[in-house]
Design a protein around this motif. Structure first.
Motif, PDB file in Angstrom:
ATOM      1  N   LYS A 120       6.845  -5.850  -8.925  1.00  0.00           N
ATOM      2  CA  LYS A 120       6.744  -4.809  -7.912  1.00  0.00           C
ATOM      3  C   LYS A 120       8.044  -4.742  -7.118  1.00  0.00           C
ATOM      4  O   LYS A 120       8.403  -5.670  -6.400  1.00  0.00           O
ATOM      5  CB  LYS A 120       5.574  -5.087  -6.960  1.00  0.00           C
ATOM      6  N   MET A 121       8.770  -3.649  -7.291  1.00  0.00           N
ATOM      7  CA  MET A 121      10.027  -3.448  -6.569  1.00  0.00           C
ATOM      8  C   MET A 121       9.969  -2.246  -5.648  1.00  0.00           C
ATOM      9  O   MET A 121      10.571  -2.249  -4.577  1.00  0.00           O
ATOM     10  CB  MET A 121      11.174  -3.304  -7.571  1.00  0.00           C
ATOM     11  N   LEU A 122       9.258  -1.211  -6.089  1.00  0.00           N
ATOM     12  CA  LEU A 122       9.148  -0.015  -5.260  1.00  0.00           C
ATOM     13  C   LEU A 122       8.320  -0.311  -4.016  1.00  0.00           C
ATOM     14  O   LEU A 122       7.333  -1.059  -4.070  1.00  0.00           O
ATOM     15  CB  LEU A 122       8.520   1.114  -6.064  1.00  0.00           C
ATOM     16  N   TYR A 123       8.738   0.250  -2.883  1.00  0.00           N
ATOM     17  CA  TYR A 123       8.106   0.035  -1.577  1.00  0.00           C
ATOM     18  C   TYR A 123       8.241  -1.409  -1.109  1.00  0.00           C
ATOM     19  O   TYR A 123       7.345  -1.960  -0.472  1.00  0.00           O
ATOM     20  CB  TYR A 123       6.631   0.456  -1.595  1.00  0.00           C
ATOM     21  N   THR A 124       9.371  -2.023  -1.457  1.00  0.00           N
ATOM     22  CA  THR A 124       9.690  -3.361  -0.974  1.00  0.00           C
ATOM     23  C   THR A 124      11.117  -3.362  -0.433  1.00  0.00           C
ATOM     24  O   THR A 124      11.867  -2.391  -0.589  1.00  0.00           O
ATOM     25  CB  THR A 124       9.572  -4.412  -2.099  1.00  0.00           C
ATOM     26  N   PRO A 160      14.936   4.306   3.539  1.00  0.00           N
ATOM     27  CA  PRO A 160      13.740   3.519   3.917  1.00  0.00           C
ATOM     28  C   PRO A 160      12.463   4.341   3.900  1.00  0.00           C
ATOM     29  O   PRO A 160      11.400   3.830   3.543  1.00  0.00           O
ATOM     30  CB  PRO A 160      14.069   3.031   5.335  1.00  0.00           C
ATOM     31  N   GLY A 161      12.566   5.621   4.281  1.00  0.00           N
ATOM     32  CA  GLY A 161      11.369   6.444   4.311  1.00  0.00           C
ATOM     33  C   GLY A 161      10.794   6.714   2.938  1.00  0.00           C
ATOM     34  O   GLY A 161       9.564   6.731   2.757  1.00  0.00           O
ATOM     35  N   LEU A 162      11.670   6.918   1.936  1.00  0.00           N
ATOM     36  CA  LEU A 162      11.204   7.268   0.597  1.00  0.00           C
ATOM     37  C   LEU A 162      10.954   6.051  -0.286  1.00  0.00           C
ATOM     38  O   LEU A 162      10.050   6.074  -1.125  1.00  0.00           O
ATOM     39  CB  LEU A 162      12.226   8.190  -0.078  1.00  0.00           C
ATOM     40  N   LEU A 163      11.739   4.994  -0.122  1.00  0.00           N
ATOM     41  CA  LEU A 163      11.606   3.810  -0.979  1.00  0.00           C
ATOM     42  C   LEU A 163      10.880   2.658  -0.295  1.00  0.00           C
ATOM     43  O   LEU A 163      10.467   1.715  -0.967  1.00  0.00           O
ATOM     44  CB  LEU A 163      12.988   3.337  -1.439  1.00  0.00           C
ATOM     45  N   GLY A 164      10.767   2.716   1.031  1.00  0.00           N
ATOM     46  CA  GLY A 164      10.063   1.655   1.742  1.00  0.00           C
ATOM     47  C   GLY A 164       8.594   1.929   1.933  1.00  0.00           C
ATOM     48  O   GLY A 164       7.808   1.005   2.174  1.00  0.00           O
ATOM     49  N   GLY A 165       8.213   3.196   1.844  1.00  0.00           N
ATOM     50  CA  GLY A 165       6.811   3.547   2.017  1.00  0.00           C
ATOM     51  C   GLY A 165       6.383   3.531   3.475  1.00  0.00           C
ATOM     52  O   GLY A 165       7.193   3.384   4.396  1.00  0.00           O
TER      53      GLY A 165
END
Length: 286
Positions: free
Chosen positions: A147-151, A227-232
């Motif tokens: 799991k890499m997305l939203y991290t 951060p908004g798009l990849l951090g969730g």
């Protein structure tokens, strides 16, 4: 008073730029500062003409905001460090290349700036997602899925990709001012290439590294799109919290207080870093 006096000429020439600077930066900052001191009622909204420091007290005393500021600054520092480790050698290689390869590599370095940050963020979300190319490659060698997305990993990787040109260009500019004869003189005096790099080249390019790292740190700490798009929604950074306060909670005074706190914290960190690195630079030259 004679307006054409020599001492008045610089002021007249810089006057339009100063007015534009005040109109586009100082006035909005002043209005934001006033807004941050206004009281807020969830039922009626902002109460103009009423002033309070409770928004700043909330930011400085609430552990929720402490965690967000800590996450923002350590991630910005990590992005800056990675950009220095990658960008400085890349700029050095770029300065040693001849035409046309130098021009081609320079275009490759600057190419990310020609694409929207939002487009790049969506591209990284496709690469780092559960079904993305990175996880596909890891699964082929028996690892994953990871799991890499939203991290934090996704945000740092994307920020490094976005910010790297802002590190390469200042360092490359400093290297362009370096006289190759100085390096040749050091080598002719039996200095090793490593010693020449450490004692001749590095002190000369340190201002470029300083400029690039300050730019990267400031932009990374205040970044919103990545951060908004990849951090969730769960991985909050300061810019995304300001966005939420302005557009979701409609608590504009608290959003303004968080934004100004980020600005002041950025200034403190960057000025401290500048003073520290400048002291090392003077020591190296002296």
């Amino acid at each position: 008073m004679n307006l054409l006096h020599p001492r008045a000429v610089p002021w007249w020439l810089s006057g339009p730029a100063l007015v534009l600077f005040a109109a586009l930066l100082l006035v909005p900052l002043a209005l934001t500062a006033v807004l941050s001191l206004n009281m807020f009622d969830p039922a009626t909204g902002v109460k103009a003409g009423t002033f309070t420091l409770e928004h700043y007290a909330q930011v400085f005393t609430d552990g929720y905001y402490h965690a967000i500021f800590w996450r923002t600054f350590w991630m910005a520092a990590l992005v800056t460090l990675i950009c220095v480790l990658i960008g400085a050698p890349e700029a050095w290689i770029l300065s040693r290349m001849g035409k046309p390869w130098r021009t081609i590599l320079l275009l490759v370095v600057l190419a990310p700036l020609l694409v929207s940050v939002v487009v790049r963020a969506f591209g990284w979300s496709l690469l780092l997602g559960p079904e993305g190319l990175v996880n596909g490659a890891l699964q082929r060698i028996g690892i994953g899925p990871v799991k890499m997305l939203y991290t934090e990993i996704a945000v740092v990787v994307a920020l490094v990709h976005v910010m790297l040109p802002f590190m390469v260009i200042p360092v490359w500019t400093s290297l362009q001012k370096l006289d190759p004869g100085v390096e040749n003189a050091a080598l002719s005096l039996q200095a090793t290439p490593l010693t020449t790099l450490r004692r001749i080249v590095l002190p000369q390019v340190l201002p470029g590294i300083l400029s690039g790292s300050l730019i990267v740190f400031g932009l990374a700490a205040s970044s919103f799109a990545i951060p908004g798009l990849l951090g969730g929604r769960r991985l909050k950074m300061v810019a995304t919290v300001v966005y939420d306060e302005y557009l979701h909670a409609l608590n504009w005074p608290l959003g303004a207080a968080i934004a100004l706190t980020l600005l002041l914290a950025n200034l403190v960190v960057m000025l401290s870093y500048h003073r520290l690195l400048e002291g090392h630079y003077k020591k190296a030259l002296g």
